[in-house]
Write a protein that holds these residues in place. Sequence first.
Motif, PDB file in Angstrom:
ATOM      1  N   GLU A  96      -5.193  12.164  -6.897  1.00  0.00           N
ATOM      2  CA  GLU A  96      -6.450  12.300  -6.167  1.00  0.00           C
ATOM      3  C   GLU A  96      -6.515  13.574  -5.321  1.00  0.00           C
ATOM      4  O   GLU A  96      -7.472  14.316  -5.407  1.00  0.00           O
ATOM      5  CB  GLU A  96      -6.691  11.074  -5.288  1.00  0.00           C
ATOM      6  CG  GLU A  96      -8.042  11.089  -4.648  1.00  0.00           C
ATOM      7  CD  GLU A  96      -8.277   9.829  -3.861  1.00  0.00           C
ATOM      8  OE1 GLU A  96      -8.952   9.945  -2.828  1.00  0.00           O
ATOM      9  OE2 GLU A  96      -7.804   8.769  -4.250  1.00  0.00           O
TER      10      GLU A  96
ATOM     11  N   LYS B 256       0.585   3.923  -3.010  1.00  0.00           N
ATOM     12  CA  LYS B 256       0.102   5.237  -2.599  1.00  0.00           C
ATOM     13  C   LYS B 256       0.638   6.391  -3.429  1.00  0.00           C
ATOM     14  O   LYS B 256      -0.119   7.243  -3.851  1.00  0.00           O
ATOM     15  CB  LYS B 256       0.387   5.490  -1.117  1.00  0.00           C
ATOM     16  CG  LYS B 256      -0.359   6.690  -0.571  1.00  0.00           C
ATOM     17  CD  LYS B 256       0.047   7.075   0.829  1.00  0.00           C
ATOM     18  CE  LYS B 256       0.102   5.943   1.803  1.00  0.00           C
ATOM     19  NZ  LYS B 256       0.496   6.350   3.145  1.00  0.00           N
ATOM     20  N   PRO B 257       1.936   6.468  -3.745  1.00  0.00           N
ATOM     21  CA  PRO B 257       2.418   7.585  -4.566  1.00  0.00           C
ATOM     22  C   PRO B 257       1.751   7.674  -5.931  1.00  0.00           C
ATOM     23  O   PRO B 257       1.617   8.747  -6.478  1.00  0.00           O
ATOM     24  CB  PRO B 257       3.916   7.313  -4.714  1.00  0.00           C
ATOM     25  CG  PRO B 257       4.266   6.509  -3.521  1.00  0.00           C
ATOM     26  CD  PRO B 257       3.037   5.673  -3.229  1.00  0.00           C
ATOM     27  N   SER B 258       1.290   6.549  -6.475  1.00  0.00           N
ATOM     28  CA  SER B 258       0.621   6.617  -7.773  1.00  0.00           C
ATOM     29  C   SER B 258      -0.777   7.215  -7.639  1.00  0.00           C
ATOM     30  O   SER B 258      -1.395   7.573  -8.618  1.00  0.00           O
ATOM     31  CB  SER B 258       0.537   5.228  -8.411  1.00  0.00           C
ATOM     32  OG  SER B 258      -0.292   4.394  -7.652  1.00  0.00           O
ATOM     33  N   ALA B 259      -1.272   7.335  -6.400  1.00  0.00           N
ATOM     34  CA  ALA B 259      -2.592   7.922  -6.175  1.00  0.00           C
ATOM     35  C   ALA B 259      -2.504   9.413  -5.875  1.00  0.00           C
ATOM     36  O   ALA B 259      -3.459  10.014  -5.430  1.00  0.00           O
ATOM     37  CB  ALA B 259      -3.290   7.210  -5.022  1.00  0.00           C
TER      38      ALA B 259
ATOM     39  N   SER C 140       0.830  -1.208   0.000  1.00  0.00           N
ATOM     40  CA  SER C 140       0.000   0.000   0.000  1.00  0.00           C
ATOM     41  C   SER C 140       0.862   1.255   0.000  1.00  0.00           C
ATOM     42  O   SER C 140       0.492   2.274  -0.576  1.00  0.00           O
ATOM     43  CB  SER C 140      -0.958   0.002   1.192  1.00  0.00           C
ATOM     44  OG  SER C 140      -0.243   0.142   2.399  1.00  0.00           O
ATOM     45  N   GLN C 141       2.040   1.183   0.631  1.00  0.00           N
ATOM     46  CA  GLN C 141       2.960   2.320   0.593  1.00  0.00           C
ATOM     47  C   GLN C 141       3.533   2.511  -0.809  1.00  0.00           C
ATOM     48  O   GLN C 141       3.770   3.635  -1.234  1.00  0.00           O
ATOM     49  CB  GLN C 141       4.104   2.118   1.588  1.00  0.00           C
ATOM     50  CG  GLN C 141       3.679   2.192   3.024  1.00  0.00           C
ATOM     51  CD  GLN C 141       4.835   1.893   3.973  1.00  0.00           C
ATOM     52  OE1 GLN C 141       5.992   1.890   3.575  1.00  0.00           O
ATOM     53  NE2 GLN C 141       4.514   1.636   5.225  1.00  0.00           N
TER      54      GLN C 141
END
Length: 162
Positions: free
Chosen positions: A80, A74-77, A70-71
């Motif tokens: 948002e 996360k940067p690809s999100a 998830s870490q």
Amino acid sequence: MRGWRFPWRTATRDKIYQTCDRRLVELIAKQRAKWSERESWQEKIPTVIKSINNLEGSKAGLEELLGYWSQVVKPSAIPEPTTQQKLDETQPIGYYSNRSLDWHKATFSELLDRMDEVGKDKAIASFSSRYDQQNPGATLKWLDWLKLTHTQMYVYLHPQAA
């Protein structure tokens, strides 16, 4: 089930990372390199790959890997929050903020009735003088917000306005 694989597994085999995602291996290696000052994170890569194989065999290990994954994801999100910021910039302000959808529908209907009586510019000006006293431009921002977020309502209530 035959074609299923963990999200951190790749379809191709790499000489260094084998079938593990490079980003996951590097993240774990860098975190483990912080624990000991003797080895660099690059030296930790073979041990990390072995530990990933071992962690996949237990529930606690899978939970740990999912935490790391998830870490990595996360940067690809990141887009948002910027999208959220854009939404915040177009949100209604002042008197128009924090209202129910029914309130917005009723107020928009009132604006459309007023537009039929005196014209669009004068109707918006009267709403502005009534509702924009602390936040100039709130009526125009509210109308833009309605066009973006409640297009169906906007078109349904007044097709010519769309």
